[in-house]
Each structure stands twice: as structure tokens, then as C-alpha cells.
Write a protein that holds these residues in place. Structure first.
Motif, PDB file in Angstrom:
ATOM      1  N   SER A 155       0.845  -1.199   0.000  1.00  0.00           N
ATOM      2  CA  SER A 155       0.000   0.000   0.000  1.00  0.00           C
ATOM      3  C   SER A 155       0.878   1.245   0.000  1.00  0.00           C
ATOM      4  O   SER A 155       2.049   1.195   0.380  1.00  0.00           O
ATOM      5  CB  SER A 155      -0.947  -0.004   1.197  1.00  0.00           C
ATOM      6  OG  SER A 155      -0.212   0.049   2.388  1.00  0.00           O
ATOM      7  N   CYS A 173      -7.686  -5.387   7.844  1.00  0.00           N
ATOM      8  CA  CYS A 173      -6.533  -5.811   7.034  1.00  0.00           C
ATOM      9  C   CYS A 173      -5.905  -7.079   7.634  1.00  0.00           C
ATOM     10  O   CYS A 173      -5.724  -8.087   6.939  1.00  0.00           O
ATOM     11  CB  CYS A 173      -5.524  -4.660   7.007  1.00  0.00           C
ATOM     12  SG  CYS A 173      -4.004  -5.038   6.173  1.00  0.00           S
ATOM     13  N   VAL A 186      -1.290  -0.636  -4.119  1.00  0.00           N
ATOM     14  CA  VAL A 186      -2.688  -0.284  -3.819  1.00  0.00           C
ATOM     15  C   VAL A 186      -2.710   0.983  -2.952  1.00  0.00           C
ATOM     16  O   VAL A 186      -1.728   1.307  -2.280  1.00  0.00           O
ATOM     17  CB  VAL A 186      -3.424  -1.437  -3.103  1.00  0.00           C
ATOM     18  CG1 VAL A 186      -3.476  -2.674  -3.983  1.00  0.00           C
ATOM     19  CG2 VAL A 186      -2.805  -1.769  -1.754  1.00  0.00           C
ATOM     20  N   GLU A 220      -7.116  -2.036   1.034  1.00  0.00           N
ATOM     21  CA  GLU A 220      -7.196  -2.657  -0.302  1.00  0.00           C
ATOM     22  C   GLU A 220      -6.251  -3.858  -0.465  1.00  0.00           C
ATOM     23  O   GLU A 220      -6.263  -4.524  -1.506  1.00  0.00           O
ATOM     24  CB  GLU A 220      -6.849  -1.618  -1.385  1.00  0.00           C
ATOM     25  CG  GLU A 220      -7.948  -0.620  -1.690  1.00  0.00           C
ATOM     26  CD  GLU A 220      -8.194   0.403  -0.587  1.00  0.00           C
ATOM     27  OE1 GLU A 220      -7.217   0.924  -0.029  1.00  0.00           O
ATOM     28  OE2 GLU A 220      -9.378   0.637  -0.263  1.00  0.00           O
ATOM     29  N   GLY A 260      -8.001  -7.781  -0.631  1.00  0.00           N
ATOM     30  CA  GLY A 260      -8.743  -8.085  -1.860  1.00  0.00           C
ATOM     31  C   GLY A 260      -7.805  -8.297  -3.037  1.00  0.00           C
ATOM     32  O   GLY A 260      -8.017  -9.175  -3.883  1.00  0.00           O
ATOM     33  N   THR A 261      -6.746  -7.488  -3.077  1.00  0.00           N
ATOM     34  CA  THR A 261      -5.773  -7.616  -4.167  1.00  0.00           C
ATOM     35  C   THR A 261      -4.991  -8.925  -4.026  1.00  0.00           C
ATOM     36  O   THR A 261      -4.775  -9.651  -5.007  1.00  0.00           O
ATOM     37  CB  THR A 261      -4.814  -6.410  -4.154  1.00  0.00           C
ATOM     38  OG1 THR A 261      -5.601  -5.215  -4.161  1.00  0.00           O
ATOM     39  CG2 THR A 261      -3.879  -6.418  -5.346  1.00  0.00           C
TER      40      THR A 261
END
Ligand code: INI
Length: 165
Positions: free
Chosen positions: A21, A97, A54, A59, A62-63
Motif C-alpha cells: 500500500s 486488514c 494499492v 485494499e 482483496g488484491t
């Protein structure tokens, strides 16, 4: 007694994905640099490393899940930084997360390594990216290689054979 199953730090031939990230800037960049450097020190070919960038820690899972479904890698390393002082919803971002990545790691066929820093402030984060608290990116690389090699030595469980990669 020696363990029956063990990993090792031989990275040659392994394919590694990194999901990183960008939200906190420098700490995230330093984590990525440390991870990439250590993976290559351990013998992973640069061409066998894929990096997905990301916006924030929310995020990452999901990635990583979509990368896992590609079945192209031996391990996924997640990197990011959630700083308590920078958000009133620290617990939601950091908690979701960590929980999502833990579930993926437990259920999937390949190891998913948690290299997401959760700290009170930016100084604590930087201390863990090559400062006096070590380098969590480079540690994540070691863990990924060891676990990828360990999983290669273990048979899949019956549920995993039906499940996603
Ligand atoms: N994302 C982070 O990775 N670190 C943070 O410290 C952070 N803060 O402070 O809010 C953060 N928020 C953004 C979040 O991860 C998502 O990108 C956003 O909510 C959009 O889904």
C-alpha cells in the motif's frame, strides 16, 4: 528431536508476489525496498517477483486474494503501514486488514505473509523500516521464502484440494 518438516532460505526458483500500500508514503516505500533487496539476496530472480501497488491497507487483502487465484506464485507478501495517530478509524483499517490476511493465509495453499506495520506514530513506523527496530520488509522476505519451502514439503490438506489456490 528434529522436525520432520522444515523450510529453508533458498529463494532460487521461487515466484513471489508483493502487495504494497502507498498510504503512508516513506515507510511503505522503505518496506518495499527492503523486501525486494532481501528476496534477491536469498536468490529469487527479479523476474520472478511481481509487485501490486494499492492505495491503502484496506485494499491489500482483496488484491492479494485475486493474485492468489492466479496460481502463479509460491508466496504472497503484504506490506503496508497503518498509523494510529493518522486516522480515527485505525482499528477498522488495521483490524480488517490483519483479519482478512490471516484468513487467506490459513485457508489458502500458499503462505500469505503479514508485513503491515501498525504503529502509534510515524517514528515507530520508520524505526521498523531499517531503523533501530530492524526491518520488517526484509523479515517478511525471509518468512516468505522459509514458508514457501516448508509448504512445498507438506501435502495439501483434504479441504485445500477442493479450495482455491
Ligand atoms: N490506509 C493505510 O494504509 N494506512 C493508514 O494509516 C490509513 N489511515 O490513516 O486512514 C489508511 N486509510 C485508507 C484505507 O486503507 C483505504 O485506502 C480507504 O479507506 C479507501 O478504502
Amino acid at each position: 528431536m528434529n522436525p520432520n518438516y522444515q523450510g529453508n532460505l533458498e529463494g532460487a526458483g521461487l515466484r513471489i508476489a508483493i502487495v504494497v500500500s502507498r498510504f503512508s508514503g516513506e515507510p511503505c516505500q522503505l518496506l518495499l525496498e527492503g523486501t525486494l533487496g532481501r528476496l534477491q539476496e536469498l536468490g529469487v530472480d527479479a523476474q520472478n517477483i511481481d509487485v501490486a501497488s494499492v492505495p491503502g491497507a484496506f485494499e491489500i487483502a482483496g488484491t492479494a486474494k485475486r493474485i492468489q487465484r492466479q496460481k502463479n506464485h509460491d508466496a504472497i507478501i503484504t506490506l503496508g503501514c497503518v498509523i494510529r495517530g493518522e486516522t480515527p478509524h485505525f482499528d477498522f483499517v488495521a483490524g480488517s486488514c490483519a483479519t482478512s490476511i490471516a484468513k487467506m493465509s490459513a485457508k489458502g495453499k500458499i503462505p500469505v505473509i503479514f508485513g503491515v506495520l501498525t504503529t502509534d506514530d510515524r517514528a515507530q513506523a520508520l524505526a521498523r523500516c531499517g531503523g533501530d527496530k530492524g526491518h520488517k520488509g526484509s523479515e517478511a522476505a525471509d518468512t516468505a521464502i522459509e514458508m514457501a519451502n516448508l509448504y512445498r514439503n507438506l501435502s495439501p490438506t483434504p479441504t485445500e484440494t477442493k479450495e482455491e489456490h
